[in-house]
Enzyme design. Structure first.
Site, short mmCIF file in Angstrom:
data_model
loop_
_atom_site.label_atom_id
_atom_site.label_comp_id
_atom_site.label_asym_id
_atom_site.label_seq_id
_atom_site.Cartn_x
_atom_site.Cartn_y
_atom_site.Cartn_z
N CYS A 200 -6.97 8.04 7.40
CA CYS A 200 -5.56 7.69 7.17
C CYS A 200 -5.42 6.22 6.82
O CYS A 200 -4.53 5.83 6.07
CB CYS A 200 -4.71 8.03 8.38
N CYS A 357 -13.18 -3.47 -1.90
CA CYS A 357 -12.15 -2.48 -1.60
C CYS A 357 -11.29 -3.06 -0.47
O CYS A 357 -11.07 -4.27 -0.42
CB CYS A 357 -12.76 -1.13 -1.23
#
Lengths: 399, 93
Positions: A200, A357
């Site tokens: 998540c 990232c």
């Protein structure tokens, strides 16, 4: 098929308790008997986060007498979009403590037991021991398999729930309570390889989905504790918030299950980090001697500006993440384009490739792909844009 | 046989965001091949290199897990609903 109640009734309810729980007491199926069972119940909730927040509040409001909270993390502002048991003034506080305070406000008759350490093989059995039921709301595969196995060894049934973006899943695993009931390993024998299924934190989750699934978990917990209704044993509830659809699918006991099957191979707790892997072996190998820090990256960017160095900085996150914050000069090519091969066509062969990232997990995976395609001097940025914002450019928001 | 296939959030990048798509095939194997023909890359997310259903993905035909039916050879009669259910672990952070 209803099951016998998990818990014996407490001897009595006080007059205050009768007043508080009157809306339960006048439901014939719950009644005085059911409420006394809830009072006597000991339920452990793992994680006081997305699923744990609604689960803890509703278990407490329902009058579960003893609630354990297993949670080692602290409240962060990015939690408040969905973790409704915590508030603005709790930011920075241990989540277990914050949850305990909210429960005390909701129902002072609940005895809260805080387990503030991270669950691991050394403490999990000791922490679980003595609870009637477990509600699992953790956020990673390693802990989920550990919870499943530990609950099985201690013969404690548990209510499982899982969420991602708009999808939720819930079930009750009670292989030691019901013949032919499956465990989590019967449903998912193996975890996905690292990097394949985003968490998540990487993929996002609709805040209210936590309540949709967390409330199903409490619903099942109350049924199991009091012995009413038809529990979600051997069934998987699938919820699609976009389509607004609930579907119930069968989950069977797998005779070849490594834990509860006919010839089990898992007969004690195993090394769950190895079983699930933090990052894939390929990614770990690729990143081993090809990881740079954000400080090194800042230096490299300065050199690029001065014309003494050239390289391509690639951000492998998704477009919505790129909108939140970015490292200046980065080109966005999402990780999916590396998996399907289209990214490689966009990369020049005469320049060094530098990838980043959010935190360095996804870029380690893409690094392995890029190195495999012949870019031997490619590197990735340890800590990703989160480290960049923390250490280099605190003016940008983090997430 | 035309069947409808439920696509989980995590695989909707392959179907242009569609949550339900139709596919043809007499067995699950045919249905998955047909999906791949229209949505390139999706097959590899469901099947492993050996062509078996991945251990962290469940495929249901109707309300039954095909691992307890005939796996990829499970028949997919006209109008059947096929559901792809991947493991997700989110819950806390």
């Amino acid at each position: 098929m209803s099951l016998p109640p998990l818990v014996e009734p407490a001897s009595e309810l006080t007059n205050d308790e009768v007043r508080r729980y009157s809306r339960h007491l006048i439901i014939p199926d719950v009644g005085m008997d059911g409420q006394k069972r809830l009072k006597n119940a000991k339920v452990l909730v793992i994680g006081a986060g997305g699923l744990g927040s609604p689960a803890l509040l509703y278990l407490a409001a329902a009058g579960v007498g003893t609630i354990g909270i297993a949670e080692f993390d602290e409240v962060d502002e990015s939690n408040l979009q969905r973790q409704v048991i915590h508030g603005q003034s709790d930011v920075g506080k241990p989540k277990a403590q914050s949850a305990k305070e909210s429960i005390a406000e909701t129902n002072p008759y609940v005895n809260v037991v805080v387990h503030g350490e991270r669950l691991d093989n050394d403490n999990v059995l000791q922490i679980f021991e003595g609870y009637d039921l477990i509600v699992d709301g953790t956020d990673n595969f390693a802990t989920r398999y550990m919870v499943n196995d530990a609950a099985y060894f201690l013969k404690i049934p548990y209510v499982w729930g899982s969420i991602y973006r708009f999808d939720g899943q819930a079930s009750v695993f009670a292989p030691t309570l019901v013949d032919d009931a499956p465990c989590y390993r019967c449903l998912y024998p193996e975890p996905p390889p690292p990097g394949m299924v985003p968490s998540c934190a990487e993929g996002g989750v609709l805040g209210v989905l936590c309540a949709s699934i967390g409330s199903i978990q409490v619903n099942e917990a109350i049924k199991l504790l009091t012995g009413i209704g038809d529990p979600l044993v051997g069934k998987l509830m699938i919820y699609d918030a976009l389509e607004m659809e609930y579907r119930k699918l069968k989950v069977r006991k797998d005779p070849s299950c490594a834990l509860c099957g006919d010839n089990p191979t898992v007969t004690g707790l195993i090394d769950y980090d190895t079983f699930c892997g933090a990052i894939s072996e390929e990614a770990a190998d690729a990143a081993a001697d090809s990881t740079i820090s954000v400080v090194q990256l800042e230096h490299m960017l300065k050199e690029r500006e001065e014309g003494t160095r050239d390289f391509v900085l690639v951000d492998v996150r998704e477009p919505n993440e790129y909108e939140i914050n970015k490292i200046p000069g980065a080109v966005l090519i999402p990780k999916g384009d590396f998996l399907n091969g289209t990214a490689l066509e966009k990369l020049p062969h005469d320049k060094q490739i530098v990838m980043h990232c959010k935190t360095g997990v996804r870029s380690a995976e893409t690094l392995a792909i890029v190195k495999g395609a012949g870019y031997a001097d490619a590197v990735h940025v340890g800590g990703g844009v989160v480290a960049w914002v923390n250490q280099i450019d605190p003016s940008q928001p983090s997430y | 046989m035309s069947v409808s296939v439920r696509i989980p959030t995590i695989l909707r990048t392959y179907t242009g965001g569609e949550s339900e798509v139709s596919a043809d095939g007499a067995t699950l194997a045919d249905v998955i091949d047909d999906l791949e023909a229209n949505f390139s890359g999706i097959k590899a997310r469901i099947l492993d290199d050996q062509g078996a259903i991945r251990r962290f993905v469940n495929v249901y035909v109707g309300n039954d897990d095909v691992r307890f039916l005939e796996n990829l050879e499970t028949k997919t009669p006209e109008g059947t609903q096929v559901s792809v259910i991947p493991a997700v672990a989110g819950g806390s952070s």
